[in-house]
Each structure stands twice: as structure tokens, then as C-alpha cells.
Design a protein around this motif. Structure first.
Motif, PDB file in Angstrom:
ATOM      1  N   LEU A 130       9.416  -5.221 -13.315  1.00  0.00           N
ATOM      2  CA  LEU A 130       9.472  -6.540 -12.687  1.00  0.00           C
ATOM      3  C   LEU A 130       8.480  -7.515 -13.295  1.00  0.00           C
ATOM      4  CD1 LEU A 130      10.629  -8.329 -10.415  1.00  0.00           C
ATOM      5  CD2 LEU A 130       8.823  -7.417  -8.919  1.00  0.00           C
ATOM      6  N   GLY A 131       7.289  -7.058 -13.632  1.00  0.00           N
ATOM      7  CA  GLY A 131       6.269  -7.934 -14.195  1.00  0.00           C
ATOM      8  C   GLY A 131       4.994  -7.899 -13.372  1.00  0.00           C
ATOM      9  N   LEU A 132       3.850  -7.858 -14.044  1.00  0.00           N
ATOM     10  CA  LEU A 132       2.567  -7.759 -13.362  1.00  0.00           C
ATOM     11  C   LEU A 132       2.250  -9.000 -12.537  1.00  0.00           C
ATOM     12  CD1 LEU A 132       0.564  -6.140 -16.279  1.00  0.00           C
ATOM     13  CD2 LEU A 132       1.024  -5.058 -14.064  1.00  0.00           C
ATOM     14  N   GLU A 133       2.615 -10.162 -13.040  1.00  0.00           N
ATOM     15  CA  GLU A 133       2.324 -11.383 -12.281  1.00  0.00           C
ATOM     16  C   GLU A 133       3.125 -11.419 -10.991  1.00  0.00           C
ATOM     17  OE1 GLU A 133       0.447 -14.739 -11.138  1.00  0.00           O
ATOM     18  OE2 GLU A 133      -0.068 -13.419 -12.831  1.00  0.00           O
ATOM     19  N   ALA A 134       4.398 -11.058 -11.064  1.00  0.00           N
ATOM     20  CA  ALA A 134       5.218 -10.996  -9.853  1.00  0.00           C
ATOM     21  C   ALA A 134       4.702  -9.926  -8.900  1.00  0.00           C
ATOM     22  CB  ALA A 134       6.675 -10.716 -10.226  1.00  0.00           C
ATOM     23  N   LEU A 135       4.237  -8.819  -9.450  1.00  0.00           N
ATOM     24  CA  LEU A 135       3.714  -7.734  -8.624  1.00  0.00           C
ATOM     25  C   LEU A 135       2.421  -8.166  -7.920  1.00  0.00           C
ATOM     26  CD1 LEU A 135       4.390  -4.858  -7.839  1.00  0.00           C
ATOM     27  CD2 LEU A 135       3.138  -4.059  -9.840  1.00  0.00           C
ATOM     28  N   HIS A 136       1.598  -8.913  -8.617  1.00  0.00           N
ATOM     29  CA  HIS A 136       0.396  -9.465  -7.970  1.00  0.00           C
ATOM     30  C   HIS A 136       0.775 -10.387  -6.821  1.00  0.00           C
ATOM     31  CE1 HIS A 136      -3.163 -11.783  -7.163  1.00  0.00           C
ATOM     32  NE2 HIS A 136      -2.581 -12.869  -7.618  1.00  0.00           N
ATOM     33  N   GLU A 137       1.744 -11.262  -7.044  1.00  0.00           N
ATOM     34  CA  GLU A 137       2.162 -12.194  -5.995  1.00  0.00           C
ATOM     35  C   GLU A 137       2.726 -11.451  -4.790  1.00  0.00           C
ATOM     36  OE1 GLU A 137       1.807 -15.491  -5.714  1.00  0.00           O
ATOM     37  OE2 GLU A 137       0.646 -15.491  -7.553  1.00  0.00           O
ATOM     38  N   LEU A 138       3.452 -10.372  -5.040  1.00  0.00           N
ATOM     39  CA  LEU A 138       4.034  -9.584  -3.960  1.00  0.00           C
ATOM     40  C   LEU A 138       2.972  -8.889  -3.108  1.00  0.00           C
ATOM     41  CD1 LEU A 138       7.128  -7.776  -5.535  1.00  0.00           C
ATOM     42  CD2 LEU A 138       7.155  -9.253  -3.522  1.00  0.00           C
ATOM     43  N   THR A 139       1.892  -8.469  -3.746  1.00  0.00           N
ATOM     44  CA  THR A 139       0.936  -7.581  -3.070  1.00  0.00           C
ATOM     45  C   THR A 139      -0.385  -8.244  -2.702  1.00  0.00           C
ATOM     46  OG1 THR A 139      -0.010  -6.781  -5.166  1.00  0.00           O
ATOM     47  CG2 THR A 139       1.906  -5.605  -4.295  1.00  0.00           C
ATOM     48  N   LYS A 140      -0.559  -9.510  -2.997  1.00  0.00           N
ATOM     49  CA  LYS A 140      -1.867 -10.125  -2.797  1.00  0.00           C
ATOM     50  C   LYS A 140      -2.227 -10.298  -1.327  1.00  0.00           C
ATOM     51  CE  LYS A 140      -0.250 -14.912  -3.303  1.00  0.00           C
ATOM     52  NZ  LYS A 140      -0.382 -16.148  -4.122  1.00  0.00           N
ATOM     53  N   GLY A 141      -1.257 -10.135  -0.417  1.00  0.00           N
ATOM     54  CA  GLY A 141      -1.551 -10.250   1.001  1.00  0.00           C
ATOM     55  C   GLY A 141      -2.266  -9.053   1.592  1.00  0.00           C
ATOM     56  N   ASP A 142      -2.455  -8.015   0.795  1.00  0.00           N
ATOM     57  CA  ASP A 142      -3.199  -6.829   1.222  1.00  0.00           C
ATOM     58  C   ASP A 142      -2.521  -6.107   2.384  1.00  0.00           C
ATOM     59  OD1 ASP A 142      -5.297  -5.132   0.664  1.00  0.00           O
ATOM     60  OD2 ASP A 142      -6.628  -6.027   2.146  1.00  0.00           O
ATOM     61  N   ASP A 143      -1.182  -6.177   2.441  1.00  0.00           N
ATOM     62  CA  ASP A 143      -0.450  -5.507   3.517  1.00  0.00           C
ATOM     63  C   ASP A 143       0.777  -4.774   2.976  1.00  0.00           C
ATOM     64  OD1 ASP A 143       0.991  -7.728   2.815  1.00  0.00           O
ATOM     65  OD2 ASP A 143       1.286  -8.463   4.864  1.00  0.00           O
ATOM     66  N   MET A 144       0.685  -4.287   1.729  1.00  0.00           N
ATOM     67  CA  MET A 144       1.826  -3.657   1.089  1.00  0.00           C
ATOM     68  C   MET A 144       1.617  -2.154   0.909  1.00  0.00           C
ATOM     69  SD  MET A 144       3.845  -6.226   0.635  1.00  0.00           S
ATOM     70  CE  MET A 144       5.090  -5.739  -0.553  1.00  0.00           C
ATOM     71  N   SER A 145       2.714  -1.420   0.975  1.00  0.00           N
ATOM     72  CA  SER A 145       2.728   0.015   0.712  1.00  0.00           C
ATOM     73  C   SER A 145       3.551   0.294  -0.543  1.00  0.00           C
ATOM     74  CB  SER A 145       3.325   0.775   1.904  1.00  0.00           C
ATOM     75  OG  SER A 145       2.533   0.611   3.050  1.00  0.00           O
ATOM     76  N   LEU A 146       3.282   1.425  -1.159  1.00  0.00           N
ATOM     77  CA  LEU A 146       3.954   1.828  -2.389  1.00  0.00           C
ATOM     78  C   LEU A 146       4.654   3.156  -2.190  1.00  0.00           C
ATOM     79  CD1 LEU A 146       4.386   1.824  -5.572  1.00  0.00           C
ATOM     80  CD2 LEU A 146       2.150   2.944  -5.697  1.00  0.00           C
ATOM     81  N   GLU A 147       5.849   3.277  -2.739  1.00  0.00           N
ATOM     82  CA  GLU A 147       6.540   4.567  -2.782  1.00  0.00           C
ATOM     83  C   GLU A 147       7.046   4.803  -4.192  1.00  0.00           C
ATOM     84  OE1 GLU A 147      10.580   6.659  -1.011  1.00  0.00           O
ATOM     85  OE2 GLU A 147       9.287   5.568   0.383  1.00  0.00           O
ATOM     86  N   ILE A 148       6.837   6.019  -4.683  1.00  0.00           N
ATOM     87  CA  ILE A 148       7.300   6.419  -6.007  1.00  0.00           C
ATOM     88  C   ILE A 148       8.215   7.617  -5.853  1.00  0.00           C
ATOM     89  CG2 ILE A 148       6.638   7.113  -8.328  1.00  0.00           C
ATOM     90  CD1 ILE A 148       3.848   6.005  -7.760  1.00  0.00           C
ATOM     91  N   ASN A 149       9.422   7.520  -6.365  1.00  0.00           N
ATOM     92  CA  ASN A 149      10.376   8.627  -6.353  1.00  0.00           C
ATOM     93  C   ASN A 149      10.636   9.067  -7.785  1.00  0.00           C
ATOM     94  OD1 ASN A 149      10.929   8.676  -3.475  1.00  0.00           O
ATOM     95  ND2 ASN A 149      11.926   6.703  -3.809  1.00  0.00           N
ATOM     96  N   MET A 150      10.595  10.380  -8.002  1.00  0.00           N
ATOM     97  CA  MET A 150      10.710  10.924  -9.350  1.00  0.00           C
ATOM     98  C   MET A 150      11.619  12.154  -9.351  1.00  0.00           C
ATOM     99  SD  MET A 150       6.620  10.737 -10.125  1.00  0.00           S
ATOM    100  CE  MET A 150       6.239  11.200  -8.425  1.00  0.00           C
ATOM    101  N   MET A 151      12.163  12.453 -10.528  1.00  0.00           N
ATOM    102  CA  MET A 151      12.972  13.659 -10.709  1.00  0.00           C
ATOM    103  C   MET A 151      12.555  14.332 -12.005  1.00  0.00           C
ATOM    104  SD  MET A 151      17.129  14.108 -11.009  1.00  0.00           S
ATOM    105  CE  MET A 151      17.405  13.313  -9.429  1.00  0.00           C
ATOM    106  N   SER A 152      12.420  15.645 -11.963  1.00  0.00           N
ATOM    107  CA  SER A 152      12.010  16.389 -13.152  1.00  0.00           C
ATOM    108  C   SER A 152      13.083  16.319 -14.234  1.00  0.00           C
ATOM    109  CB  SER A 152      11.728  17.849 -12.790  1.00  0.00           C
ATOM    110  OG  SER A 152      12.885  18.461 -12.247  1.00  0.00           O
ATOM    111  N   LYS A 153      12.660  16.593 -15.456  1.00  0.00           N
ATOM    112  CA  LYS A 153      13.560  16.483 -16.604  1.00  0.00           C
ATOM    113  C   LYS A 153      14.775  17.382 -16.455  1.00  0.00           C
ATOM    114  CE  LYS A 153      13.549  14.507 -20.836  1.00  0.00           C
ATOM    115  NZ  LYS A 153      13.282  13.064 -21.092  1.00  0.00           N
TER     116      LYS A 153
END
Length: 271
Positions: A130-153
Motif C-alpha cells: 500500500l505504501g509507507l506514507e498511507a500506512l502512517h496516515e492509517l495508523t497515526k491515531g494510535d488505535d490500530m491493530s495488526l494481523e498477519i496471515n501466512m502459509m508455509s511454502k
């Protein structure tokens, strides 16, 4: 009246095309409603609202809404000093996430420079950042959570890492990562990347004493003093340190990293 109520007049504009002073799509054969009202709007046979009217006028050319109902049931327009129109999305809980990274198809090169990682690249329907600048704008309110989903090779293991607190600093701090509150079925490896600035092959901000970790890992990431224990922006077609991987297993020889085929990172506002 003591209690004013706005009429539901948007029903009158429903299913109408938009008109302007040079593009008349309204249903009034005698005039161009946009020219008469000095606005652009979804006019029918003109309208019962004109929120894009002339700010400095007080007649039908001004900003108004058909507003009042008196004791006899009559209505009349009400001139307005200001207006604001907002939209919102009704969605299921799983749709409230904003995805900012996806690796699934292997058709987008993630070994890129600083500007690309700041501005974003790829296709939102496929692999993208998405882009670091957009990610900063999304999260600068200090009220965001992160989820990472992954699958092995080998596509046998599905992994999830969740962080209740996630924030990206502004560009003046090289988009430093702040993350905490881990839960999931794998290791809390981003704890190692916490408080690190973002690095790319042409913008080295990692604290490693001699290496440019981004060049070594063929990615852009929040690398630490020993580079990293995850590399989700690595080379899709490689395995090992330059590939896509996450440090996760404890075997007889201790912790090792597993190569991944896919990853998706997304954020969610808690409030």
C-alpha cells in the motif's frame, strides 16, 4: 416551530443523473437547472435541495434544503450557512480490515527502492504494498491493530500473528515501526523489529554495523541490528534468507525459519 425536521428530500433526486452548467441531464425541458441554481447536482425537474449553490446568494441560487413543516403541513426551503456531506460503509466485521501487503501470486517485484515503498506499488487485487506514507496516515491515531496471515511454502501450515497495538511513524522518522500486544500460533518475531526504521536497498536505516540488510534480504523491511527474524517482502522465487519467511519452529536444533508461499498484512481500527 420549536422542533425543525429536515424532510427526506433526497428521494426526489434518487435515480437522477448529475448536471452542471455545461452538461444538462435533468428532466426540465425548459431550462438547465444547474444554470438556474448555479450549482452542480442530481436535478430532477430542478430540485428541493441545492447544497452546491452559490455561497453568497440567498435565493434559489444559494445553498438551501427543503426543510420546515409548519402546523398546516406546508414546507419551505431553508437557506443554509454551511453543509457537509459524508459517506460511510456498512460492512461485516471481516471487511473492516485494510490490507496493506499481500504476497500470493509472485507477479510483483518487491525488491524495490525507497520511493516505491513510500508511495506503494502493485495491484490491490493481487500482490501489492500500500505504501509507507498511507500506512502512517492509517495508523497515526494510535488505535490500530495488526494481523498477519501466512502459509508455509508446502501449504501445510497456516500461521497467524496478531498485534493489538500497531503504529508507523512519519517519514521524518523513516517510518519507524511500533508494535506490541502479540497473540497467535507462531513466534512474536516482530518484537525484534519493534522501534526500527524502515530500510530499502537504496536507503539503509538499519543499525547493523556493516551490512545493508535490505540488500542482503532483497526486500524492504524494519530491519534490526542482526537484520531480522522475518522477511515478508522477500523474493517470491527464492528460499532461505532472501525469500519470504518467518522465524517460527522449535525443533531439536532450536528455532528455525520456514519459507512461506503467501502472506497478508492488514490493519484494523479498534474504536
Amino acid at each position: 416551530m420549536g422542533n425543525d425536521h429536515a424532510l427526506i428530500i433526497t428521494a426526489y433526486n434518487d435515480n437522477q443523473q448529475f448536471s452542471t452548467n455545461d452538461a444538462d441531464h435533468d428532466h426540465w425541458s425548459e431550462e438547465n437547472c444547474a444554470s438556474v441554481a448555479e450549482g452542480g447536482w442530481w436535478y430532477n425537474r430542478c430540485g428541493v435541495s441545492n447544497l452546491n449553490g452559490n455561497f453568497n446568494k440567498t435565493d434559489v441560487k444559494g445553498i438551501w434544503w427543503w426543510f420546515d413543516v409548519d402546523d398546516q403541513g406546508d414546507s419551505s426551503p431553508r437557506l443554509l450557512r454551511f453543509s457537509e456531506m459524508k459517506i460511510y460503509k456498512r460492512c461485516a466485521a471481516h471487511e473492516k480490515w485494510t490490507v496493506f501487503q499481500r504476497r500470493k501470486y509472485g507477479n510483483v517485484d518487491f525488491f524495490r527502492g525507497w520511493d516505491d515503498y513510500v508511495n506503494g506499488f502493485g495491484n490491490r487485487d493481487g500482490d501489492f504494498w500500500l505504501g509507507l506514507e498511507a500506512l502512517h496516515e492509517l495508523t497515526k491515531g494510535d488505535d490500530m491493530s495488526l494481523e498477519i496471515n501466512m502459509m508455509s511454502k508446502d501449504k501445510k501450515d497456516h500461521l497467524s500473528a496478531k498485534y493489538s497495538n500497531f503504529r508507523i511513524a512519519p517519514g521524518s522518522d523513516n517510518y519507524r515501526l511500533y508494535v506490541s500486544g502479540f497473540s497467535g500460533n507462531t513466534f512474536d518475531v516482530l518484537a525484534y523489529n519493534n522501534n526500527q526504521q524502515f530500510s530499502t536497498r537504496d536507503a539503509n536505516h538499519d543499525p547493523h554495523p556493516s551490512l545493508n540488510c535490505a540488500s542482503v534480504a532483497e526486500a524492504g523491511w524494519w530491519y534490526g541490528v542482526a537484520c531480522t527474524f522475518s522477511n515478508l517482502n522477500g523474493n517470491f522465487n527464492k528460499t532461505g534468507d532472501k525469500g519470504i519467511w518467518w522465524w517460527m519452529d522449535i525443533g531439536d536444533d532450536g528455532a528455525v525459519h520456514h519459507d512461506l508461499c503467501c502472506s497478508e498484512m492488514k490493519v484494523y481500527r479498534r474504536t
